[in-house]
Motif scaffolding. Structure first.
Motif, mmCIF file in Angstrom:
data_model
loop_
_atom_site.group_PDB
_atom_site.id
_atom_site.type_symbol
_atom_site.label_atom_id
_atom_site.label_comp_id
_atom_site.label_asym_id
_atom_site.label_seq_id
_atom_site.Cartn_x
_atom_site.Cartn_y
_atom_site.Cartn_z
ATOM 1 N N PHE A 38 24.383 3.169 3.785
ATOM 2 C CA PHE A 38 24.328 3.727 2.434
ATOM 3 C C PHE A 38 23.390 2.844 1.625
ATOM 4 O O PHE A 38 23.405 1.628 1.757
ATOM 5 C CB PHE A 38 25.720 3.743 1.805
ATOM 6 C CG PHE A 38 25.734 4.366 0.445
ATOM 7 C CD1 PHE A 38 25.706 5.744 0.302
ATOM 8 C CD2 PHE A 38 25.746 3.579 -0.693
ATOM 9 C CE1 PHE A 38 25.700 6.320 -0.957
ATOM 10 C CE2 PHE A 38 25.754 4.150 -1.950
ATOM 11 C CZ PHE A 38 25.726 5.522 -2.082
ATOM 12 N N SER A 39 22.566 3.468 0.781
ATOM 13 C CA SER A 39 21.667 2.675 -0.062
ATOM 14 C C SER A 39 21.331 3.411 -1.348
ATOM 15 O O SER A 39 21.482 4.629 -1.452
ATOM 16 C CB SER A 39 20.378 2.324 0.684
ATOM 17 O OG SER A 39 19.645 3.474 1.005
ATOM 18 N N GLY A 40 20.877 2.638 -2.303
ATOM 19 C CA GLY A 40 20.318 3.149 -3.545
ATOM 20 C C GLY A 40 18.856 2.735 -3.595
ATOM 21 O O GLY A 40 18.535 1.567 -3.343
ATOM 22 N N ILE A 41 17.970 3.692 -3.888
ATOM 23 C CA ILE A 41 16.534 3.397 -3.863
ATOM 24 C C ILE A 41 15.918 3.801 -5.196
ATOM 25 O O ILE A 41 15.994 4.968 -5.601
ATOM 26 C CB ILE A 41 15.822 4.152 -2.716
ATOM 27 C CG1 ILE A 41 16.482 3.841 -1.373
ATOM 28 C CG2 ILE A 41 14.346 3.781 -2.683
ATOM 29 C CD1 ILE A 41 15.981 4.692 -0.231
ATOM 30 N N PHE A 42 15.326 2.841 -5.879
ATOM 31 C CA PHE A 42 14.584 3.087 -7.112
ATOM 32 C C PHE A 42 13.118 3.258 -6.741
ATOM 33 O O PHE A 42 12.541 2.410 -6.070
ATOM 34 C CB PHE A 42 14.758 1.911 -8.080
ATOM 35 C CG PHE A 42 13.864 1.995 -9.269
ATOM 36 C CD1 PHE A 42 14.182 2.816 -10.335
ATOM 37 C CD2 PHE A 42 12.693 1.258 -9.322
ATOM 38 C CE1 PHE A 42 13.348 2.894 -11.439
ATOM 39 C CE2 PHE A 42 11.854 1.326 -10.414
ATOM 40 C CZ PHE A 42 12.194 2.154 -11.482
ATOM 41 N N ARG A 43 12.532 4.369 -7.188
ATOM 42 C CA ARG A 43 11.128 4.641 -6.869
ATOM 43 C C ARG A 43 10.331 4.853 -8.151
ATOM 44 O O ARG A 43 10.856 5.334 -9.150
ATOM 45 C CB ARG A 43 11.019 5.884 -5.992
ATOM 46 C CG ARG A 43 11.663 5.738 -4.644
ATOM 47 C CD ARG A 43 11.486 6.993 -3.796
ATOM 48 N NE ARG A 43 11.804 6.751 -2.424
ATOM 49 C CZ ARG A 43 12.932 7.139 -1.831
ATOM 50 N NH1 ARG A 43 13.829 7.811 -2.514
ATOM 51 N NH2 ARG A 43 13.145 6.871 -0.569
ATOM 52 N N SER A 44 9.056 4.561 -8.067
ATOM 53 C CA SER A 44 8.123 4.814 -9.160
ATOM 54 C C SER A 44 6.793 5.206 -8.531
ATOM 55 O O SER A 44 6.275 4.477 -7.688
ATOM 56 C CB SER A 44 7.957 3.557 -10.016
ATOM 57 O OG SER A 44 6.982 3.767 -11.000
ATOM 58 N N ALA A 45 6.262 6.363 -8.937
ATOM 59 C CA ALA A 45 5.013 6.828 -8.329
ATOM 60 C C ALA A 45 4.126 7.470 -9.384
ATOM 61 O O ALA A 45 4.604 8.099 -10.323
ATOM 62 C CB ALA A 45 5.296 7.834 -7.217
ATOM 63 N N GLY A 46 2.844 7.306 -9.202
ATOM 64 C CA GLY A 46 1.852 7.988 -10.030
ATOM 65 C C GLY A 46 1.344 9.208 -9.281
ATOM 66 O O GLY A 46 0.793 9.078 -8.201
ATOM 67 N N ILE A 47 1.543 10.389 -9.846
ATOM 68 C CA ILE A 47 1.132 11.638 -9.201
ATOM 69 C C ILE A 47 -0.160 12.121 -9.859
ATOM 70 O O ILE A 47 -0.205 12.329 -11.075
ATOM 71 C CB ILE A 47 2.224 12.721 -9.316
ATOM 72 C CG1 ILE A 47 3.531 12.239 -8.678
ATOM 73 C CG2 ILE A 47 1.764 14.036 -8.702
ATOM 74 C CD1 ILE A 47 3.448 11.983 -7.189
ATOM 75 N N ILE A 48 -1.205 12.302 -9.069
ATOM 76 C CA ILE A 48 -2.490 12.796 -9.567
ATOM 77 C C ILE A 48 -2.498 14.309 -9.422
ATOM 78 O O ILE A 48 -2.362 14.841 -8.323
ATOM 79 C CB ILE A 48 -3.661 12.172 -8.788
ATOM 80 C CG1 ILE A 48 -3.630 10.653 -8.960
ATOM 81 C CG2 ILE A 48 -4.990 12.761 -9.240
ATOM 82 C CD1 ILE A 48 -4.570 9.913 -8.051
ATOM 83 N N HIS A 49 -2.635 15.004 -10.565
ATOM 84 C CA HIS A 49 -2.621 16.470 -10.575
ATOM 85 C C HIS A 49 -4.014 17.061 -10.354
ATOM 86 O O HIS A 49 -4.161 18.095 -9.720
ATOM 87 C CB HIS A 49 -2.059 17.000 -11.898
ATOM 88 C CG HIS A 49 -0.678 16.507 -12.189
ATOM 89 N ND1 HIS A 49 0.411 16.787 -11.402
ATOM 90 C CD2 HIS A 49 -0.214 15.730 -13.197
ATOM 91 C CE1 HIS A 49 1.480 16.222 -11.906
ATOM 92 N NE2 HIS A 49 1.130 15.568 -12.998
ATOM 93 N N ASN A 50 -5.024 16.425 -10.913
ATOM 94 C CA ASN A 50 -6.405 16.882 -10.732
ATOM 95 C C ASN A 50 -7.339 15.715 -11.017
ATOM 96 O O ASN A 50 -6.908 14.665 -11.492
ATOM 97 C CB ASN A 50 -6.717 18.084 -11.637
ATOM 98 C CG ASN A 50 -6.530 17.771 -13.106
ATOM 99 O OD1 ASN A 50 -7.153 16.854 -13.633
ATOM 100 N ND2 ASN A 50 -5.645 18.510 -13.771
ATOM 101 N N LEU A 51 -8.608 15.896 -10.752
ATOM 102 C CA LEU A 51 -9.578 14.809 -10.902
ATOM 103 C C LEU A 51 -10.516 15.009 -12.085
ATOM 104 O O LEU A 51 -11.580 14.408 -12.140
ATOM 105 C CB LEU A 51 -10.387 14.663 -9.612
ATOM 106 C CG LEU A 51 -9.568 14.313 -8.370
ATOM 107 C CD1 LEU A 51 -10.444 14.318 -7.126
ATOM 108 C CD2 LEU A 51 -8.878 12.977 -8.536
ATOM 109 N N ASP A 52 -10.122 15.830 -13.074
ATOM 110 C CA ASP A 52 -11.023 16.099 -14.201
ATOM 111 C C ASP A 52 -10.999 14.999 -15.261
ATOM 112 O O ASP A 52 -11.818 14.985 -16.166
ATOM 113 C CB ASP A 52 -10.725 17.461 -14.822
ATOM 114 C CG ASP A 52 -9.383 17.532 -15.530
ATOM 115 O OD1 ASP A 52 -8.707 16.493 -15.653
ATOM 116 O OD2 ASP A 52 -9.005 18.637 -15.961
ATOM 117 N N GLY A 53 -10.065 14.059 -15.193
ATOM 118 C CA GLY A 53 -10.032 12.932 -16.117
ATOM 119 C C GLY A 53 -9.377 13.219 -17.452
ATOM 120 O O GLY A 53 -9.385 12.371 -18.337
ATOM 121 N N GLY A 54 -8.775 14.377 -17.630
ATOM 122 C CA GLY A 54 -8.120 14.713 -18.889
ATOM 123 C C GLY A 54 -6.761 14.049 -19.025
ATOM 124 O O GLY A 54 -6.296 13.327 -18.145
#
Length: 192
Positions: free
Chosen positions: A156-172
């Motif tokens: 059994f475990s608890g996992i804290f995650r943090s991620a940056g999700i890139i939706h598109n490459l237009d820079g907006g």
């Protein structure tokens, strides 16, 4: 499928529970079930959701191991994303370096803490609003394994995650977002 599950559970119950210590085998494969909740309201906002995955763990020695896994959870939209259902969050793959705390190899208990990296993906969901994407992230894992035999362990475990999700490459302004989920994981491992 139902017969196979009944046979497996029967064999598991009838196995001799003679293990006096954690496994001496250094490789483990397993499956797990998990629940994911979003800690901070980022876009898309999603409700808690179930999922699961599979993992491989290689134990270098009694103190360190490396776990590589792939998992998926499914969520419905929440708050500002209400109605945006069938959002899928994936870890494809994630890897965690674990440090085990107990030096006593005769103990069945095997608590650990780990730190890792991974590739995360988020699907669009039922509303086309550009929230899907792929990114990199990190995770902190705290948990334990309990060794029933030299072959079988439950954890059994608890996992804290943090991620940056890139939706598109237009820079907006809406090109990327952060997701910060917390996972509760129950796993079954087979040592070899």
């Amino acid at each position: 499928m139902k017969k196979t599950l009944i046979i497996f559970l029967t064999l598991l119950i009838l196995m001799p529970w003679y293990a006096e210590a954690r496994s001496a085998k250094n490789k483990t494969v397993g499956v797990y079930g998990m629940g994911n909740i979003q800690l901070l309201g980022t876009e898309p906002e999603y409700a808690p959701g179930p999922g699961g995955g599979a993992y491989f763990d290689y134990r270098f020695n009694h103190r360190f191991s490396l776990t590589v896994d792939a998992w998926v959870t499914t969520h419905n939209g929440d708050d500002s994303s209400n109605g945006d259902d069938d959002i899928v969050l994936l870890g494809i793959p994630t890897a965690t370096l674990k440090l085990y705390f107990i030096d006593d190899e005769s103990s069945k208990w095997d608590p650990y803490a780990g730190i890792g990296l991974g590739v995360f993906a988020l699907t669009e969901g039922s509303t086309a609003n550009g929230t899907n994407g792929v990114g990199l992230g990190a995770q902190i894992d705290v948990g334990f394994d309990y060794h029933f035999t030299d072959i079988i362990a439950l954890g059994f475990s608890g996992i804290f995650r943090s991620a940056g999700i890139i939706h598109n490459l237009d820079g907006g302004n809406n090109s990327a977002t952060a997701i910060i989920p917390f996972s509760l994981v129950a796993r079954l491992g087979f040592h070899f």
